[in-house]
Design a protein around this motif. Structure first.
Motif, mmCIF file in Angstrom:
data_model
loop_
_atom_site.group_PDB
_atom_site.id
_atom_site.type_symbol
_atom_site.label_atom_id
_atom_site.label_comp_id
_atom_site.label_asym_id
_atom_site.label_seq_id
_atom_site.Cartn_x
_atom_site.Cartn_y
_atom_site.Cartn_z
ATOM 1 N N GLY A 205 0.794 -1.226 0.000
ATOM 2 C CA GLY A 205 0.000 0.000 0.000
ATOM 3 C C GLY A 205 0.828 1.279 0.000
ATOM 4 N N ILE A 206 2.139 1.135 -0.167
ATOM 5 C CA ILE A 206 3.083 2.271 -0.170
ATOM 6 C C ILE A 206 2.923 3.092 1.104
ATOM 7 C CG2 ILE A 206 4.257 3.897 -1.715
ATOM 8 C CD1 ILE A 206 2.320 3.222 -3.903
ATOM 9 N N LEU A 207 2.629 2.405 2.198
ATOM 10 C CA LEU A 207 2.560 3.064 3.500
ATOM 11 C C LEU A 207 3.889 2.914 4.206
ATOM 12 C CD1 LEU A 207 -0.947 1.706 4.550
ATOM 13 C CD2 LEU A 207 -0.413 4.066 3.905
ATOM 14 N N ASP A 208 4.710 1.977 3.739
ATOM 15 C CA ASP A 208 6.011 1.735 4.344
ATOM 16 C C ASP A 208 6.993 1.348 3.240
ATOM 17 O OD1 ASP A 208 7.947 1.504 6.255
ATOM 18 O OD2 ASP A 208 7.027 -0.197 7.313
ATOM 19 N N ASP A 209 8.268 1.580 3.484
ATOM 20 C CA ASP A 209 9.319 1.244 2.531
ATOM 21 C C ASP A 209 9.846 -0.164 2.787
ATOM 22 O OD1 ASP A 209 9.811 3.239 0.644
ATOM 23 O OD2 ASP A 209 10.768 4.516 2.162
ATOM 24 N N TYR A 210 10.444 -0.751 1.753
ATOM 25 C CA TYR A 210 11.190 -1.991 1.941
ATOM 26 C C TYR A 210 12.666 -1.650 1.817
ATOM 27 C CZ TYR A 210 10.862 -1.768 -3.194
ATOM 28 O OH TYR A 210 10.913 -1.367 -4.497
ATOM 29 N N ASP A 211 13.535 -2.606 2.185
ATOM 30 C CA ASP A 211 14.971 -2.319 2.198
ATOM 31 C C ASP A 211 15.621 -2.659 0.870
ATOM 32 O OD1 ASP A 211 14.813 -1.494 4.872
ATOM 33 O OD2 ASP A 211 14.911 -3.582 5.535
ATOM 34 N N THR A 212 15.461 -3.920 0.442
ATOM 35 C CA THR A 212 16.048 -4.329 -0.840
ATOM 36 C C THR A 212 15.048 -5.145 -1.631
ATOM 37 O OG1 THR A 212 16.980 -6.351 0.087
ATOM 38 C CG2 THR A 212 18.409 -4.402 0.085
ATOM 39 N N GLY A 213 15.317 -5.277 -2.933
ATOM 40 C CA GLY A 213 14.404 -5.960 -3.840
ATOM 41 C C GLY A 213 13.706 -4.945 -4.714
ATOM 42 N N HIS A 214 12.675 -5.409 -5.414
ATOM 43 C CA HIS A 214 11.913 -4.522 -6.288
ATOM 44 C C HIS A 214 10.427 -4.763 -6.115
ATOM 45 C CE1 HIS A 214 15.840 -4.960 -8.357
ATOM 46 N NE2 HIS A 214 15.687 -3.658 -8.537
ATOM 47 N N TYR A 215 9.671 -3.687 -5.979
ATOM 48 C CA TYR A 215 8.218 -3.774 -5.956
ATOM 49 C C TYR A 215 7.693 -2.984 -7.154
ATOM 50 C CZ TYR A 215 3.412 -2.487 -4.543
ATOM 51 O OH TYR A 215 2.063 -2.234 -4.519
ATOM 52 N N PHE A 216 7.053 -3.701 -8.080
ATOM 53 C CA PHE A 216 6.426 -3.055 -9.235
ATOM 54 C C PHE A 216 4.917 -3.052 -9.039
ATOM 55 C CE2 PHE A 216 10.422 -4.774 -10.841
ATOM 56 C CZ PHE A 216 10.928 -3.707 -11.562
ATOM 57 N N LEU A 217 4.333 -1.879 -9.116
ATOM 58 C CA LEU A 217 2.883 -1.732 -9.017
ATOM 59 C C LEU A 217 2.376 -1.334 -10.404
ATOM 60 C CD1 LEU A 217 0.205 -1.459 -7.471
ATOM 61 C CD2 LEU A 217 0.922 0.835 -6.781
ATOM 62 N N ASP A 218 1.649 -2.246 -11.027
ATOM 63 C CA ASP A 218 1.146 -2.008 -12.382
ATOM 64 C C ASP A 218 2.288 -1.560 -13.316
ATOM 65 O OD1 ASP A 218 -0.856 -2.092 -14.260
ATOM 66 O OD2 ASP A 218 -1.670 -0.113 -13.808
ATOM 67 N N GLY A 219 3.441 -2.188 -13.118
ATOM 68 C CA GLY A 219 4.581 -1.928 -13.995
ATOM 69 C C GLY A 219 5.509 -0.810 -13.544
ATOM 70 N N THR A 220 5.095 -0.067 -12.521
ATOM 71 C CA THR A 220 5.914 1.055 -12.041
ATOM 72 C C THR A 220 6.720 0.629 -10.814
ATOM 73 O OG1 THR A 220 4.259 2.640 -12.785
ATOM 74 C CG2 THR A 220 5.851 3.434 -11.159
ATOM 75 N N LEU A 221 8.028 0.886 -10.844
ATOM 76 C CA LEU A 221 8.863 0.556 -9.684
ATOM 77 C C LEU A 221 8.531 1.511 -8.537
ATOM 78 C CD1 LEU A 221 11.212 -1.066 -8.422
ATOM 79 C CD2 LEU A 221 12.766 0.662 -9.355
ATOM 80 N N ILE A 222 8.149 0.931 -7.408
ATOM 81 C CA ILE A 222 7.802 1.711 -6.228
ATOM 82 C C ILE A 222 8.994 1.656 -5.278
ATOM 83 C CG2 ILE A 222 6.213 1.911 -4.258
ATOM 84 C CD1 ILE A 222 4.855 2.404 -6.978
ATOM 85 N N ARG A 223 9.763 2.717 -5.238
ATOM 86 C CA ARG A 223 10.981 2.670 -4.428
ATOM 87 C C ARG A 223 11.377 4.079 -4.029
ATOM 88 N NH1 ARG A 223 14.093 -0.088 -1.901
ATOM 89 N NH2 ARG A 223 16.351 -0.187 -2.038
ATOM 90 N N ASN A 224 11.603 4.287 -2.740
ATOM 91 C CA ASN A 224 12.076 5.571 -2.233
ATOM 92 C C ASN A 224 11.259 6.758 -2.775
ATOM 93 O OD1 ASN A 224 14.141 4.248 -0.913
ATOM 94 N ND2 ASN A 224 15.526 4.426 -2.679
ATOM 95 N N LEU A 225 9.959 6.601 -2.824
ATOM 96 C CA LEU A 225 9.131 7.702 -3.312
ATOM 97 C C LEU A 225 9.023 8.758 -2.213
ATOM 98 C CD1 LEU A 225 6.136 5.757 -4.933
ATOM 99 C CD2 LEU A 225 8.233 6.568 -6.023
ATOM 100 N N ASN A 226 8.988 10.032 -2.610
ATOM 101 C CA ASN A 226 8.674 11.036 -1.592
ATOM 102 C C ASN A 226 7.183 10.950 -1.267
ATOM 103 O OD1 ASN A 226 7.134 12.639 -3.419
ATOM 104 N ND2 ASN A 226 9.035 13.512 -4.211
#
Ligand code: ADP
Ligand code: MG
Length: 234
Positions: free
Chosen positions: A57-78
């Motif tokens: 739910g992009i309420l928390d960050d992960y440390d390593t790996g990749h999370y793609f939501l509908d093809g978009t990489l979700i990582r370190n978003l402001n």
């Protein structure tokens, strides 16, 4: 043939809570969920279910790996970008409903539209439509403390749907309900899924999980079993 984009793709997702004693909660989770799936996530208390849902739910960050939501990489978003994806893509449902006590049913359902800057008249008309879909039109002026648990959860579902998300994330949505009401709420969630919305439910109740089409078990930070095998990462 090009591979269709997964709605959700976890590649080797790791998450550790830092503290006096760091806790490695997700230890390299791989997972693929396609558009329109109806999935439950099970596992013992403390196995990382909510952690996983918070990352989804992009309420928390992960440390390593990749999370793609509908093809978009979700990582370190402001926070602005994260909120934008959340509002566009995801509706949340919680065990404790998370309704606002000093707002009536209609105002609670309309709230996400307030944050989108939609004028009051329009958001109230839409809220009434979603209340109607939940069979609660006549209850629009009631406050949460005047409603049963099942009614409150259906209001929370209407609130989750009003921004037309592609995914619903539900953390123990029936955890505060009796078995009859649990069935009613699962009927509603099933109907929502049948409209094409991807539905992911965290639960520790097997009767709830059995109503979904795919059961993922988490254990010791990894997926221990996944009831469908045809969604393996290629
Ligand atoms: P579940 O939802 O499966 O019960 P959680 O994802 O909530 O599990 O928690 C997994 C583990 O991480 C638990 O041991 C929990 O105590 C710990 N945990 C959860 N959130 C935090 C946090 N914000 N800080 C530190 N530890 C946490
Ligand atoms: Mg939890």
């Amino acid at each position: 043939m090009p591979q269709a984009t997964s709605m959700i793709r976890f590649e080797n997702i790791n998450k550790t809570y830092q503290g006096v004693q760091p806790l490695h909660v997700l230890k390299g989770v791989d997972m693929n969920i396609q558009k329109g799936e109806f999935v439950s996530i099970m596992g013992a208390s403390g196995s990382g279910k909510s952690t996983m849902l918070n990352i989804l739910g992009i309420l928390d960050d992960y440390d390593t790996g990749h999370y793609f939501l509908d093809g978009t990489l979700i990582r370190n978003l402001n926070e602005t970008k994260a909120a934008e994806y959340r509002n566009k893509m995801i509706g949340f449902i919680f065990q404790s409903f998370n309704l606002i006590n000093f707002k009536n049913a209609m105002e609670n359902v309309a709230l996400p539209l307030y944050y989108q800057g939609i004028p009051r008249k329009k958001r109230n008309i839409l809220a009434m439509e979603y209340l109607d879909r939940m069979g609660l039109k006549d209850w629009w002026h009631h406050y949460p403390n005047e409603l049963s648990g099942g009614q409150k959860q259906r209001i929370a579902i209407a609130r989750a749907l009003i921004s037309q998300p592609k995914i619903i994330l539900a953390d123990e949505p029936t955890g505060a309900l009796d078995s009859v009401t649990t069935d009613e709420v699962m009927d509603v969630l099933q109907k929502v899924n049948e409209t094409g919305i991807t539905m992911i439910i965290v639960t520790h109740e097997f009767s709830v999980a059995q109503r979904t089409k795919r059961i993922i078990h988490l254990k010791d930070g990894l997926i221990e079993s996944d009831s469908t095998s045809h969604y393996e990462i290629p």
